[in-house]
Enzyme design. Structure first.
Site, PDB file in Angstrom:
ATOM      1  N   LYS A 100      -9.324   4.950   5.936  1.00  0.00           N
ATOM      2  CA  LYS A 100      -8.877   3.228   5.847  1.00  0.00           C
ATOM      3  C   LYS A 100      -7.698   3.019   6.228  1.00  0.00           C
ATOM      4  CE  LYS A 100     -11.587   2.810   1.476  1.00  0.00           C
ATOM      5  NZ  LYS A 100     -11.616   2.403   0.173  1.00  0.00           N
ATOM      6  N   ALA A 149       6.753   6.947  -8.728  1.00  0.00           N
ATOM      7  CA  ALA A 149       7.411   6.564  -7.321  1.00  0.00           C
ATOM      8  C   ALA A 149       6.283   5.818  -6.608  1.00  0.00           C
ATOM      9  CB  ALA A 149       8.123   7.584  -6.537  1.00  0.00           C
ATOM     10  N   ALA A 205      -2.355   4.522  -8.887  1.00  0.00           N
ATOM     11  CA  ALA A 205      -1.591   3.751  -8.008  1.00  0.00           C
ATOM     12  C   ALA A 205      -2.206   4.493  -6.323  1.00  0.00           C
ATOM     13  CB  ALA A 205      -0.358   3.816  -8.146  1.00  0.00           C
ATOM     14  N   GLY A 206      -3.552   4.821  -6.313  1.00  0.00           N
ATOM     15  CA  GLY A 206      -4.213   5.283  -5.052  1.00  0.00           C
ATOM     16  C   GLY A 206      -4.279   4.210  -4.169  1.00  0.00           C
ATOM     17  N   THR A 248     -14.634   4.486   4.649  1.00  0.00           N
ATOM     18  CA  THR A 248     -14.446   5.148   3.308  1.00  0.00           C
ATOM     19  C   THR A 248     -13.202   6.261   3.611  1.00  0.00           C
ATOM     20  OG1 THR A 248     -15.147   5.893   1.409  1.00  0.00           O
ATOM     21  CG2 THR A 248     -16.236   6.564   3.267  1.00  0.00           C
ATOM     22  N   ARG A 272       0.580   9.079 -12.443  1.00  0.00           N
ATOM     23  CA  ARG A 272       1.398  10.338 -12.800  1.00  0.00           C
ATOM     24  C   ARG A 272       2.603  10.378 -11.957  1.00  0.00           C
ATOM     25  NH1 ARG A 272      -2.319  15.197 -10.745  1.00  0.00           N
ATOM     26  NH2 ARG A 272      -2.353  13.820  -8.916  1.00  0.00           N
ATOM     27  N   THR A 273       2.252   9.871 -10.527  1.00  0.00           N
ATOM     28  CA  THR A 273       3.559   9.842  -9.751  1.00  0.00           C
ATOM     29  C   THR A 273       3.940   8.514  -9.501  1.00  0.00           C
ATOM     30  OG1 THR A 273       2.296  11.365  -8.233  1.00  0.00           O
ATOM     31  CG2 THR A 273       4.386  10.576  -7.295  1.00  0.00           C
TER      32      THR A 273
HETATM   33  P1  NDP Z   1      -6.996   8.069  -4.664  1.00  0.00           P
HETATM   34  O1  NDP Z   1      -6.920   9.828  -4.136  1.00  0.00           O
HETATM   35  O2  NDP Z   1      -6.135   7.254  -3.464  1.00  0.00           O
HETATM   36  O3  NDP Z   1      -5.995   7.798  -5.799  1.00  0.00           O
HETATM   37  C1  NDP Z   1      -6.169   8.904  -6.995  1.00  0.00           C
HETATM   38  C2  NDP Z   1      -5.441   8.197  -8.167  1.00  0.00           C
HETATM   39  O4  NDP Z   1      -5.629   9.112  -9.433  1.00  0.00           O
HETATM   40  C3  NDP Z   1      -4.005   8.339  -7.982  1.00  0.00           C
HETATM   41  O5  NDP Z   1      -3.302   7.284  -8.606  1.00  0.00           O
HETATM   42  C4  NDP Z   1      -3.556   9.576  -8.612  1.00  0.00           C
HETATM   43  O6  NDP Z   1      -2.121   9.819  -9.102  1.00  0.00           O
HETATM   44  C5  NDP Z   1      -4.532   9.757  -9.954  1.00  0.00           C
HETATM   45  N1  NDP Z   1      -4.730  11.126 -10.512  1.00  0.00           N
HETATM   46  C6  NDP Z   1      -5.424  12.139  -9.510  1.00  0.00           C
HETATM   47  N2  NDP Z   1      -5.543  13.200 -10.417  1.00  0.00           N
HETATM   48  C7  NDP Z   1      -4.800  12.757 -11.409  1.00  0.00           C
HETATM   49  C8  NDP Z   1      -4.647  13.624 -12.539  1.00  0.00           C
HETATM   50  N3  NDP Z   1      -5.035  14.832 -12.950  1.00  0.00           N
HETATM   51  N4  NDP Z   1      -3.863  13.202 -13.554  1.00  0.00           N
HETATM   52  C9  NDP Z   1      -3.341  11.918 -13.525  1.00  0.00           C
HETATM   53  N5  NDP Z   1      -3.779  10.946 -12.655  1.00  0.00           N
HETATM   54  C10 NDP Z   1      -4.583  11.595 -11.594  1.00  0.00           C
HETATM   55  O7  NDP Z   1      -8.247   7.629  -4.566  1.00  0.00           O
HETATM   56  P2  NDP Z   1      -8.820   6.237  -4.799  1.00  0.00           P
HETATM   57  O8  NDP Z   1      -7.537   5.209  -5.219  1.00  0.00           O
HETATM   58  O9  NDP Z   1      -9.448   5.743  -3.432  1.00  0.00           O
HETATM   59  O10 NDP Z   1      -9.943   6.350  -6.018  1.00  0.00           O
HETATM   60  C11 NDP Z   1      -9.803   6.309  -7.382  1.00  0.00           C
HETATM   61  C12 NDP Z   1     -11.007   6.294  -8.055  1.00  0.00           C
HETATM   62  O11 NDP Z   1     -11.648   5.108  -7.763  1.00  0.00           O
HETATM   63  C13 NDP Z   1     -12.071   7.250  -7.843  1.00  0.00           C
HETATM   64  O12 NDP Z   1     -12.882   7.559  -9.005  1.00  0.00           O
HETATM   65  C14 NDP Z   1     -13.031   6.353  -6.867  1.00  0.00           C
HETATM   66  O13 NDP Z   1     -14.655   6.893  -7.068  1.00  0.00           O
HETATM   67  C15 NDP Z   1     -12.986   4.980  -7.441  1.00  0.00           C
HETATM   68  N6  NDP Z   1     -13.288   4.056  -6.483  1.00  0.00           N
HETATM   69  C16 NDP Z   1     -14.293   3.088  -6.672  1.00  0.00           C
HETATM   70  C17 NDP Z   1     -14.763   2.071  -5.729  1.00  0.00           C
HETATM   71  C18 NDP Z   1     -15.780   1.375  -6.193  1.00  0.00           C
HETATM   72  O14 NDP Z   1     -16.257   0.382  -5.280  1.00  0.00           O
HETATM   73  N7  NDP Z   1     -16.309   1.301  -7.587  1.00  0.00           N
HETATM   74  C19 NDP Z   1     -13.821   2.008  -4.628  1.00  0.00           C
HETATM   75  C20 NDP Z   1     -12.841   2.990  -4.354  1.00  0.00           C
HETATM   76  C21 NDP Z   1     -12.347   3.912  -5.136  1.00  0.00           C
HETATM   77  P3  NDP Z   1      -1.214  10.499  -8.237  1.00  0.00           P
HETATM   78  O15 NDP Z   1      -0.615   9.216  -7.320  1.00  0.00           O
HETATM   79  O16 NDP Z   1       0.185  10.816  -9.077  1.00  0.00           O
HETATM   80  O17 NDP Z   1      -1.591  11.692  -7.184  1.00  0.00           O
END
Ligand code: NDP
Length: 296
Positions: free
Chosen positions: A68, A162, A134-135, A64, A159-160
């Protein structure tokens, strides 16, 4: 069936909160299999922790946040799903004919989501999908949606901006190199500001940001919810409701769900790879809701 428990683990940092041991213990109990599923905190290098674990007899593991990508670089072979996502969340260890240990890496997150969308009768076919975020999670789910390809379009807002653009470019590159014959469903990236000014409509909203963790909402105008038919939040809670699913419901989205089914689904595919047996999702989900409710 072997009497010594199969050694498994989830690696991450933090890892204490992980529900994977509970889910896998439940899967194993259902079929009378003995497993020992541990949580392993990665405080330095993932590869060192993983090698130690496999030398102790580990047969497989989950990975996790934030390991990853390191896991992707650690494995000796990987699935197309892992290559598309550029991330590994499941490793299967075995020995080759020369007695060398090999590590097979997969990414089951996208399958977990896609399977859950099917379970919930998400209207994917012909729909316009909005992925918010897009994380790492969005990276895993995009290839699963593209493999199905029945939707009309996929828009990624982040948010980002790019990062959303990079994600689409890397997906296009993956398909061009690995499945050039595949007709991709059109993808586009945009900012929240672009959506404020646009008249686009989406039937399906998927929240892949981490905003629900802090009970915050993405900056989307109400119209996007009003026109949607289905909303899904990857985040999950004991009650199955998040701020995002509640917002969707209050603005008239008829179907809204949290991501516990995705979590169980990705675990089920990992388990199947270790033991060649697919666990039942519905009974596990029911069990996990009860466990989470008792903890809340
Ligand atoms: P990451 O940290 O990789 O990505 C976070 C994302 O959230 C990015 O797109 C980020 O944007 C955005 N973000 C964070 N804060 C803000 C804000 N204040 N305003 C706008 N956008 C924001 O996390 P993950 O992709 O790993 O996880 C995302 C979600 O998915 C989590 O809630 C996690 O718990 C859930 N998840 C659930 C799974 C499941 O099996 N149900 C499996 C994996 C994840 P930016 O790129 O601009 O930073």
């Amino acid at each position: 069936m072997s009497h010594s428990p199969a050694l498994l683990a989830v690696f991450g940092n933090p890892v204490e909160h992980s529900l994977s041991p509970l889910i896998h213990d439940f899967f194993a109990k259902q079929e009378g299999r003995a497993i020992k599923y541990e949580k392993r905190l990665v405080e330095g290098d993932f590869a060192t922790c993983a090698r130690k674990f496999f030398a102790e007899g580990g047969i497989g593991c989950n990975v996790t946040v934030p390991c990853k990508i390191e896991a992707f670089n650690f494995v000796t072979g990987k699935s197309k799903r892992a290559i598309a996502a550029q991330a590994v969340n499941t490793i299967v260890s075995s020995c080759d004919s020369a007695g060398e240990r090999t590590y097979w890496g997969d990414n089951t997150d996208g399958f977990g989501l896609f399977n859950d969308l099917l379970r919930l009768y998400c209207p994917l076919k012909g729909s316009r999908i909005l992925i918010i975020g897009a994380g790492g999670a969005a990276r895993g789910i995009l290839p699963a949606l593209q493999n199905d390809g029945s939707m009309q379009s996929i828009t990624i807002v982040n948010r980002t901006t790019a990062k959303a653009q990079e994600l689409i470019a890397s997906m296009q590159e993956f398909y061009a190199q690995n499945l050039p014959e595949k007709q991709l469903c059109p993808m586009s990236a945009c900012s929240f500001a672009d959506l404020q000014d646009s008249k686009l409509r989406f039937e399906v909203l998927i929240n892949a940001t981490s905003l629900s963790m802090s009970k915050s909402l993405p900056d989307l105008k109400d119209d996007y919810y009003r026109h949607a038919r289905f909303a899904y939040d990857l985040f999950y809670t004991p009650e199955g409701k998040t701020v995002f699913t509640e917002q969707a419901k209050s603005l008239g989205v008829s179907e809204s769900f949290d991501g516990l089914g995705m979590l169980v689904g990705q675990a089920a595919l990992a388990y199947e790879q270790w033991f060649n047996s697919r666990p039942d999702i519905n009974s596990t989900l029911e069990y996990m809701r009860k466990v989470l409710a008792a903890r809340a």
